[in-house]
Scaffold this active site. Structure first.
Site, short mmCIF file in Angstrom:
data_model
loop_
_atom_site.label_atom_id
_atom_site.label_comp_id
_atom_site.label_asym_id
_atom_site.label_seq_id
_atom_site.Cartn_x
_atom_site.Cartn_y
_atom_site.Cartn_z
N CYS A 78 0.81 -1.22 0.00
CA CYS A 78 0.00 0.00 0.00
C CYS A 78 0.84 1.27 0.00
O CYS A 78 0.31 2.37 -0.06
CB CYS A 78 -0.92 -0.02 1.21
SG CYS A 78 -1.74 -1.61 1.35
N HIS A 81 -3.01 7.71 6.01
CA HIS A 81 -3.17 6.40 5.38
C HIS A 81 -4.59 5.91 5.69
O HIS A 81 -5.28 5.40 4.82
CB HIS A 81 -2.09 5.44 5.89
CG HIS A 81 -2.07 4.15 5.15
ND1 HIS A 81 -1.96 4.08 3.79
CD2 HIS A 81 -2.18 2.86 5.57
CE1 HIS A 81 -1.99 2.80 3.40
NE2 HIS A 81 -2.13 2.05 4.47
N PHE A 106 1.63 -3.26 4.00
CA PHE A 106 1.93 -4.58 4.54
C PHE A 106 3.40 -4.87 4.31
O PHE A 106 4.00 -4.45 3.32
CB PHE A 106 1.10 -5.65 3.82
CG PHE A 106 -0.27 -5.86 4.42
CD1 PHE A 106 -0.67 -5.19 5.56
CD2 PHE A 106 -1.13 -6.77 3.85
CE1 PHE A 106 -1.93 -5.40 6.11
CE2 PHE A 106 -2.40 -6.99 4.39
CZ PHE A 106 -2.79 -6.31 5.51
N GLU A 161 -1.58 4.83 13.51
CA GLU A 161 -1.24 6.05 12.76
C GLU A 161 -1.44 7.29 13.63
O GLU A 161 -0.64 8.23 13.58
CB GLU A 161 -2.09 6.14 11.48
CG GLU A 161 -1.70 7.33 10.61
CD GLU A 161 -2.33 7.30 9.22
OE1 GLU A 161 -3.24 6.48 8.98
OE2 GLU A 161 -1.89 8.11 8.38
N HIS A 181 -9.62 1.60 -0.67
CA HIS A 181 -8.17 1.44 -0.54
C HIS A 181 -7.63 0.87 -1.85
O HIS A 181 -7.80 -0.32 -2.14
CB HIS A 181 -7.86 0.51 0.63
CG HIS A 181 -6.41 0.49 1.02
ND1 HIS A 181 -5.42 0.98 0.19
CD2 HIS A 181 -5.78 0.06 2.14
CE1 HIS A 181 -4.25 0.84 0.79
NE2 HIS A 181 -4.44 0.29 1.98
N LYS A 201 -9.95 7.53 1.85
CA LYS A 201 -10.26 6.14 1.51
C LYS A 201 -11.74 5.82 1.73
O LYS A 201 -12.28 4.89 1.14
CB LYS A 201 -9.40 5.17 2.31
CG LYS A 201 -7.95 5.10 1.83
CD LYS A 201 -7.18 3.99 2.52
CE LYS A 201 -5.76 3.84 1.97
NZ LYS A 201 -4.84 4.90 2.39
#
Lengths: 100, 403
Positions: free
Chosen positions: B162, B294, B390, B305, B331, B326
């Site tokens: 991502c 994010h 990830f 975050e 996403h 998002k």
């Protein structure tokens, strides 16, 4: 222009089918293509050849061996000849299996 | 003095809009593109997603070319066309070997892989299309852009899940600073909403059951999106010389790896990437106005975050606004940073923070000022765009308004 991609239709006139497929891939009028036309004259690139082989394999349910592949075919007639030979071999093979 | 690098063109195709204007208008309106569209007939893959709906490749490409292009490549090419047009750059007046093309993708052409392998492994063992390999390779979107615009500089894909787009942009900036390329076409592309992908995401237990609600109470996970965002980036002096539109300066880039866990993010790793981006841009934490987070909407990401922003920004974390777009576009994995940079460019241009859609009320573990409800008008000079992937891979961009 419609080109049958039905495997069971087994189009009898390979020449017309090959010309139609080549014309479709190149986006040109099939009337401008005859058997003596060379692939070079048609500006056929390797990618086009791969696509043309794939389409013909689908239509006739055959596999064009690497040594027969369009890489060694010079003219439209050469393509037709390879297709005819592979179709014949396939039919013979099936006839033999039926006899056996 | 560090070379100053600016964005001069942007293009986007996303679930909430094709083209920068439609994309931005839907973000500002907080109009989510997430839908429960029933992915097939199988309950195992039936959960909300955000697709680029009503997309017809034949509207954009010659019919002969379509079989050669994975959906991700199609998206990348379309976004690149817009970015190049908007930047006004004429590549035939530049040295083509001086333009790099770097496109992030988390997964590559999985739509092509999925379709081919389904046929091969299925009862019919179908003959794969001869262009399957060149279509599915992860560098196809980048390569397609070089071919369409005749660009011969360094070109490759960047893959960091991502964070792929932000890494791609960071690398492009570093190549330009290092003198390897004079300008770049950069961004990200992803088109991974396939039946197979939906099946393999589900057991990870990070997918939202209802919708994506970043930083909100009752958030239950992420929602897959797709799309592409592509940018033309140039040296500030080049951009000024040719009178190009200057959308923002990429003032700093920061990258880090958590080196802890393959999916669980860490506060320290994310905070370090944020701090490095600030340090790289010579930006004091007190100068940061806004963060496009994010903000995946998963329980873990949004809490981590939040803590990472506190750690990196200190007391300034209380003064900034954050938003997660998002909730509107889903996403988009490797293209997430690209869609979100488009959002940041809109914020810098208009002084408007698009709201985090689907927000109910602040979650106790997310105590920052997350804009929700209506868009908020606020002058923003410096903004961050966070991407955490990830594998524990983090990449953060610091953007500054010019003029």
């Amino acid at each position: 222009m419609t080109v049958s991609t039905n495997k069971t239709s087994n189009p009898s006139d390979s020449s017309t089918v090959v010309i139609d497929i080549i014309a479709k891939e190149l986006g040109i009028d099939p009337a401008t293509v005859i058997e003596t036309t060379t692939l070079e004259e048609l500006d056929v690139e390797s990618l086009d050849l791969i696509q043309i082989c794939f389409e013909l394999e689908e239509i006739y349910d055959i596999e064009i061996p690497y040594e027969d592949s369009a890489f060694v075919m010079d003219s439209v007639g050469d393509v037709v000849e390879v297709i005819e030979r592979l179709r014949h071999a396939k039919t013979s093979g099936e006839a033999l299996r039926r006899v056996g | 003095m560090t070379l100053r690098i600016v964005v001069t063109g942007a293009g986007v195709i996303a679930p909430n809009g094709t083209g920068i204007e439609e994309f931005w208008d839907t973000l500002v309106a907080g109009r989510t593109a997430i839908k429960h569209d029933g992915n097939g007939t199988d309950d195992n893959a039936r959960y909300p997603v955000a697709r680029v709906a009503g997309f017809h490749p034949e509207d954009h490409f010659d019919a002969r070319r379509i079989p050669l292009l994975d959906r991700a490549s199609q998206f990348a090419i379309i976004a690149a066309r817009e970015a190049v047009t908007r930047s006004g750059i004429e590549f035939d007046r530049q040295d083509p070997s001086q333009t790099a093309v770097i496109v992030g993708t988390g997964i590559g052409g999985i739509g092509t892989t999925d379709a081919a392998f389904k046929g091969i492994y299925g009862p019919e063992n179908t003959r794969p299309h001869p262009m399957t390999v060149p279509k599915l390779m992860a560098n196809a979107p980048a390569s397609c852009i070089t071919i369409e615009h005749a660009l011969t500089g360094p070109c490759f894909a960047v893959s960091s899940a991502c964070a792929s787009t932000n890494h791609a942009i960071a690398i492009a900036v570093l190549l330009m600073r290092g003198g390897v390329a004079r300008r770049a076409v950069v961004g990200g592309a992803e088109a991974s909403i396939t039946y197979g992908a939906l099946r393999v995401w589900k057991p990870l237990r990070v997918m939202a059951k209802d919708t994506c609600r970043p930083f909100s109470s009752a958030r239950s996970g992420m929602v897959l999106g797709e799309g592409a965002g592509i940018f033309v980036i140039e040296r500030l002096d080049d951009a000024r010389e040719r009178g190009a539109p200057i959308l923002a300066e990429i003032a700093g880039v920061g990258m880090s790896a958590d080196a802890k866990a393959i999916v669980l993010p860490t506060e320290a790793g994310a905070a370090r990437a944020i701090s490095l981006a600030l340090e790289d841009g010579g930006i004091a934490p007190e100068s940061v106005d806004h963060v496009n987070a994010h903000g995946t909407g998963t329980i873990v990401n949004d809490a981590i975050e939040t803590r990472a922003l506190h750690r990196a920004l200190g007391g300034q974390a209380r003064n900034i606004t954050i938003t997660s777009t998002k909730a509107v576009h889903g996403h988009a994995l490797g293209a997430a940073g690209a869609l979100e940079l488009c959002a940041v460019l809109g914020t810098l241009r208009d002084g408007v923070i698009p709201p985090t859609a689907n927000f109910i009320e602040p979650a106790p573990d997310c105590d920052l000022d997350c804009v929700h409800g209506d868009a908020r008008r606020m002058a923003v000079r410096t903004a961050l765009s966070n991407s955490f992937g990830f594998g524990g891979l983090n990449a953060v961009l610091a953007l500054r308004k010019m003029g």
